[in-house]
Design a protein around this motif. Structure first.
Motif, PDB file in Angstrom:
ATOM      1  N   LEU A  90      55.077  67.846  62.253  1.00 15.88           N
ATOM      2  CA  LEU A  90      55.388  68.705  63.400  1.00 15.88           C
ATOM      3  C   LEU A  90      56.015  70.016  62.947  1.00 15.88           C
ATOM      4  CD1 LEU A  90      55.440  69.073  66.452  1.00 15.88           C
ATOM      5  CD2 LEU A  90      57.676  67.913  66.499  1.00 15.88           C
ATOM      6  N   VAL A  91      56.913  69.914  61.950  1.00 15.22           N
ATOM      7  CA  VAL A  91      57.557  71.134  61.439  1.00 15.22           C
ATOM      8  C   VAL A  91      56.516  72.057  60.795  1.00 15.22           C
ATOM      9  CG1 VAL A  91      59.251  72.028  59.806  1.00 15.22           C
ATOM     10  CG2 VAL A  91      59.747  69.943  61.103  1.00 15.22           C
ATOM     11  N   ALA A  92      55.601  71.472  60.015  1.00 13.74           N
ATOM     12  CA  ALA A  92      54.573  72.288  59.369  1.00 13.74           C
ATOM     13  C   ALA A  92      53.663  72.953  60.399  1.00 13.74           C
ATOM     14  CB  ALA A  92      53.747  71.428  58.420  1.00 13.74           C
ATOM     15  N   LEU A  93      53.330  72.198  61.443  1.00 13.07           N
ATOM     16  CA  LEU A  93      52.489  72.765  62.495  1.00 13.07           C
ATOM     17  C   LEU A  93      53.189  73.923  63.197  1.00 13.07           C
ATOM     18  CD1 LEU A  93      49.866  72.626  64.105  1.00 13.07           C
ATOM     19  CD2 LEU A  93      50.945  70.941  65.610  1.00 13.07           C
ATOM     20  N   LEU A  94      54.487  73.745  63.472  1.00 16.37           N
ATOM     21  CA  LEU A  94      55.247  74.827  64.113  1.00 16.37           C
ATOM     22  C   LEU A  94      55.333  76.051  63.212  1.00 16.37           C
ATOM     23  CD1 LEU A  94      58.164  72.789  65.774  1.00 16.37           C
ATOM     24  CD2 LEU A  94      56.177  73.828  66.899  1.00 16.37           C
ATOM     25  N   ILE A  95      55.471  75.838  61.904  1.00 12.53           N
ATOM     26  CA  ILE A  95      55.515  76.986  60.972  1.00 12.53           C
ATOM     27  C   ILE A  95      54.183  77.738  60.974  1.00 12.53           C
ATOM     28  CG2 ILE A  95      55.667  77.628  58.540  1.00 12.53           C
ATOM     29  CD1 ILE A  95      57.702  75.375  58.194  1.00 12.53           C
ATOM     30  N   VAL A  96      53.086  76.972  60.952  1.00 15.99           N
ATOM     31  CA  VAL A  96      51.765  77.625  60.976  1.00 15.99           C
ATOM     32  C   VAL A  96      51.583  78.408  62.261  1.00 15.99           C
ATOM     33  CG1 VAL A  96      49.282  77.208  61.029  1.00 15.99           C
ATOM     34  CG2 VAL A  96      50.717  75.950  59.423  1.00 15.99           C
ATOM     35  N   LEU A  97      51.963  77.806  63.389  1.00 15.58           N
ATOM     36  CA  LEU A  97      51.845  78.511  64.667  1.00 15.58           C
ATOM     37  C   LEU A  97      52.742  79.743  64.695  1.00 15.58           C
ATOM     38  CD1 LEU A  97      51.703  75.519  67.181  1.00 15.58           C
ATOM     39  CD2 LEU A  97      49.821  76.953  66.391  1.00 15.58           C
ATOM     40  N   GLY A  98      53.931  79.614  64.098  1.00 16.20           N
ATOM     41  CA  GLY A  98      54.838  80.766  64.051  1.00 16.20           C
ATOM     42  C   GLY A  98      54.263  81.916  63.236  1.00 16.20           C
ATOM     43  N   VAL A  99      53.641  81.579  62.077  1.00 12.04           N
ATOM     44  CA  VAL A  99      53.030  82.624  61.258  1.00 12.04           C
ATOM     45  C   VAL A  99      51.890  83.303  62.015  1.00 12.04           C
ATOM     46  CG1 VAL A  99      51.687  83.038  59.169  1.00 12.04           C
ATOM     47  CG2 VAL A  99      53.685  81.562  59.077  1.00 12.04           C
ATOM     48  N   LEU A 100      51.062  82.487  62.685  1.00 11.12           N
ATOM     49  CA  LEU A 100      49.976  83.072  63.468  1.00 11.12           C
ATOM     50  C   LEU A 100      50.509  83.963  64.573  1.00 11.12           C
ATOM     51  CD1 LEU A 100      47.519  80.041  63.789  1.00 11.12           C
ATOM     52  CD2 LEU A 100      47.287  82.052  62.323  1.00 11.12           C
ATOM     53  N   LEU A 101      51.588  83.512  65.215  1.00  9.42           N
ATOM     54  CA  LEU A 101      52.177  84.312  66.285  1.00  9.42           C
ATOM     55  C   LEU A 101      52.722  85.632  65.745  1.00  9.42           C
ATOM     56  CD1 LEU A 101      52.952  84.516  69.254  1.00  9.42           C
ATOM     57  CD2 LEU A 101      55.114  83.367  68.716  1.00  9.42           C
ATOM     58  N   VAL A 102      53.362  85.592  64.581  1.00  7.25           N
ATOM     59  CA  VAL A 102      53.883  86.824  63.976  1.00  7.25           C
ATOM     60  C   VAL A 102      52.746  87.781  63.638  1.00  7.25           C
ATOM     61  CG1 VAL A 102      55.052  87.749  61.942  1.00  7.25           C
ATOM     62  CG2 VAL A 102      56.010  85.771  63.118  1.00  7.25           C
ATOM     63  N   LEU A 103      51.651  87.232  63.076  1.00  7.18           N
ATOM     64  CA  LEU A 103      50.505  88.076  62.762  1.00  7.18           C
ATOM     65  C   LEU A 103      49.919  88.706  64.015  1.00  7.18           C
ATOM     66  CD1 LEU A 103      48.622  85.965  60.058  1.00  7.18           C
ATOM     67  CD2 LEU A 103      49.917  88.071  59.701  1.00  7.18           C
ATOM     68  N   ILE A 104      49.819  87.926  65.084  1.00  9.88           N
ATOM     69  CA  ILE A 104      49.274  88.456  66.335  1.00  9.88           C
ATOM     70  C   ILE A 104      50.170  89.565  66.874  1.00  9.88           C
ATOM     71  CG2 ILE A 104      48.782  87.891  68.742  1.00  9.88           C
ATOM     72  CD1 ILE A 104      47.883  85.125  67.791  1.00  9.88           C
ATOM     73  N   VAL A 105      51.487  89.356  66.825  1.00  8.60           N
ATOM     74  CA  VAL A 105      52.421  90.380  67.315  1.00  8.60           C
ATOM     75  C   VAL A 105      52.324  91.644  66.466  1.00  8.60           C
ATOM     76  CG1 VAL A 105      54.865  90.942  67.615  1.00  8.60           C
ATOM     77  CG2 VAL A 105      53.999  88.709  68.350  1.00  8.60           C
ATOM     78  N   ILE A 106      52.233  91.472  65.125  1.00  8.01           N
ATOM     79  CA  ILE A 106      52.124  92.645  64.244  1.00  8.01           C
ATOM     80  C   ILE A 106      50.836  93.404  64.523  1.00  8.01           C
ATOM     81  CG2 ILE A 106      51.843  93.367  61.850  1.00  8.01           C
ATOM     82  CD1 ILE A 106      53.728  91.139  61.037  1.00  8.01           C
ATOM     83  N   PHE A 107      49.732  92.661  64.652  1.00  7.10           N
ATOM     84  CA  PHE A 107      48.460  93.322  64.943  1.00  7.10           C
ATOM     85  C   PHE A 107      48.516  94.046  66.286  1.00  7.10           C
ATOM     86  CE2 PHE A 107      45.289  90.803  62.119  1.00  7.10           C
ATOM     87  CZ  PHE A 107      45.935  91.304  61.013  1.00  7.10           C
TER      88      PHE A 107
END
Length: 582
Positions: A90-107
């Motif tokens: 669950l922690v790994a999944l949340l980290i992956v989702l967080g990275v994707l969210l950060v990339l989306i926000v940056i883009f």
């Protein structure tokens, strides 16, 4: 992002403007950050793939041999196993989702802070979040507009627009827009730069959910057009088919194969000489080992030579495939490229020199090439790239008929009385009698031992025409209206031989305007005459605002079908006689 101006439509309902040249700030295509940051994503994907390589191999192999493969053979400290063993899924999944969210926000932020606007005077681009930049290209200094469609961008129907400015690193890029919008913006910029942009009525549309639906339809349509138009030609909708000059694929491949064959012969000679020198030393030891060593040396040296020759030929072929050149109301439109398609529009008056050349290898086939000098707006390092040099080639290989058609496009105001200087006295000269060119003096033949009889120049009211070369025949035309300067020089040896050399100064490009070994007295008179004629030509040249002249003399109403041919705008001045033998 600015809202469109509202205006009533024919039925009184609001409509949305389809012009982006309204002086307001607009944003680029939403997928722009993804395309510009695609390299970073590929690197990240490569790192992820490398990290999970063993797991992926196990999954793939287990599909075909599920009973013969054991997970421990492929684990090797797989991070997935470590995450599962420690109940951290669950922690790994949340980290992956967080990275994707950060990339989306940056883009999204990159896209949000990247805007452009087109006014009646400039094309402006501003971007950046922490470090802001603002670039401006004055429309009266625009040297051309390039539309580039890289392979990945073509798949989703996007294009990059580059406004070519007059100066080092002066280009302004709009990347990326949908192909349709990019073509529309290009036309608007060229009309504004020409001084003939007509006013348009604005239209406005509803907002909210309707916009979201429209955006989805635009994205879907762009991708569909990109896929269906992947192998189709572009930018020919507003061009008459009979006005398009194209290059047959067989001729293009044949011309490059001939050039590549010369490189292969050159490499072969170097290879043969090297092997002849190395063979006795290698075989002196005797035995099969020496033979294998000699074979390995031959393959290690010969194969790279062959690959290099093929790569040089293929690079030129791929850049020149799908080539076409045609006139449009906004200027000369040149399209080329196989995977990455580039469409360049050069407005009138932006070409500073034109050169027609023919290699001795192409002479039996009657093939020629045409290059130009033009302002690129790129830095010195960027101008050395092969892609930048491609913009200076307006005809990679063509017959005389093709050359004459292209010359009529790039030099539309070349007087009829000057045309024999290009062909009869130029490319095929010198003639035995009545040569209008001032030629290199026989006493200075050693400066051009092979081509001294052809080396020379002539001057007319239109421009300077320079003829040189025997192995590679070249003829260059420098229009006086866009001449940057002219100079004459004389060294100590020149003074002893009573000769001098002259240089016609143009913008940076492949065409050099130098002649040597000219009689010094005639050359100095030529320089003075060129200066006077260039001042007159520049004063009368309307090329910087080409469409204003057309609008000024355009009739208020359309002429009737029975109307006679329109009279010329003005009586052209009587041509001056060429200077002393020039």
């Amino acid at each position: 992002m600015s809202q469109p101006h509202a205006a009533a439509g024919p039925d009184g309902s609001p409509a949305e403007t389809d012009s982006l040249a309204d002086g307001e700030w607009h944003r680029l295509h939403p997928l722009t950050p993804l395309l510009k940051g695609g390299l970073v994503l590929i690197v990240v994907a490569g790192i992820v793939f490398n990290s999970f390589r063993d797991r992926l191999i196990f999954w793939f192999v287990s599909i075909f041999t599920p009973r013969d493969v054991h997970p421990e053979e492929f684990s090797g400290g797989d991070p997935v196993d470590w995450v599962l063993a420690n109940n951290l899924a669950l922690v790994a999944l949340l980290i992956v989702l967080g990275v994707l969210l950060v990339l989306i926000v940056i883009f999204w932020l990159v896209w949000r802070f990247h805007e452009f606007r087109i006014t009646g005077d400039d094309v402006e681009v501003r971007k950046g979040i922490v470090f802001r930049s603002h670039r401006r290209a004055p429309l009266d200094r625009v040297q051309g507009v390039n539309l580039t469609r890289p392979f990945l961008a073509r798949l989703i129907g996007l294009a990059k627009l580059e406004v070519v400015g007059a100066g080092t690193d002066a280009n302004v890029a709009l990347e990326y827009l949908s192909t349709g919008k990019a073509e529309s913006v290009r036309a608007e910029i060229l009309r504004l730069a020409s001084g003939a942009r007509a006013a348009r009525e604005a239209r406005a549309a509803g907002r909210g959910q309707g916009d979201a639906c429209t955006r989805r339809q635009q994205l879907s349509g762009a991708v569909s057009d990109g896929v269906t138009g992947l192998f189709a030609g572009v930018d020919r909708a507003d061009v008459e088919p009979e006005s398009i000059v194209t290059i047959p694929t067989g001729r293009l491949i044949g011309s490059q194969a001939i050039t590549g064959g010369v490189w292969l012969v050159l490499f072969g000679v170097i290879f043969a000489v090297g092997m002849a020198i190395a063979t006795p030393a290698i075989l002196s030891g005797g035995g099969p080992e020496a033979t294998l060593a000699l074979l390995g040396l031959g393959l290690g040296v010969g194969v790279p030579f062959v690959i290099a020759a093929v790569a040089i030929a293929w690079a030129q072929i791929s850049r020149s495939l799908r080539y076409s050149i045609a006139p449009t109301r906004d200027g000369i439109r040149i399209t080329f490229g196989l995977l990455t398609t580039v469409t360049e529009t050069i407005p009138p008056g932006r070409i500073f020199a034109v050169e027609v050349s023919q290699s001795f290898l192409w002479r039996p086939f009657g093939w020629w090439t045409i290059k130009i000098n033009r302002m690129s707006g790129k830095s010195a390092a960027q101008q050395q790239s092969s892609t930048a040099q491609q913009f200076n080639i307006v005809l990679p290989v063509g017959t005389r008929a093709d050359v004459e058609r292209v010359l009529a496009l790039v030099l539309p105001d070349l007087p009829a009385q000057d045309r024999p200087l290009v062909w009869e006295h130029g490319m095929f000269g010198p003639q035995e009698h009545d040569d209008p060119y001032q030629r290199l003096e026989p006493r200075a033949w050693w400066r051009r031992p092979l081509s001294w009889r052809r080396h020379g120049f002539t001057v007319t009211d239109y421009g300077i025409v320079m003829r040189r070369g025997v192995v590679w025949r070249k003829l260059a035309v420098f229009p006086l209206a866009r001449l940057q300067g002219v100079s004459a020089s004389q060294g100590p040896i020149d003074r002893a031989q009573r000769v001098a050399w002259m240089k016609a100064h143009s913008v940076t490009g492949p065409i050099l305007g130098e002649v040597v070994g000219m009689e010094s007295g005639a050359l100095m008179r030529a320089v003075d005459d060129i200066a006077r004629r260039a001042a007159d030509a520049a004063y009368a040249d309307p090329g910087h605002r080409w469409a204003e002249v057309v609008a000024e003399y355009a009739p208020a109403v359309s002429p009737s079908p029975a109307a006679a041919e329109p009279a010329p705008l003005a009586e052209p001045p009587a041509p001056r006689e060429p200077i002393d033998g020039a």
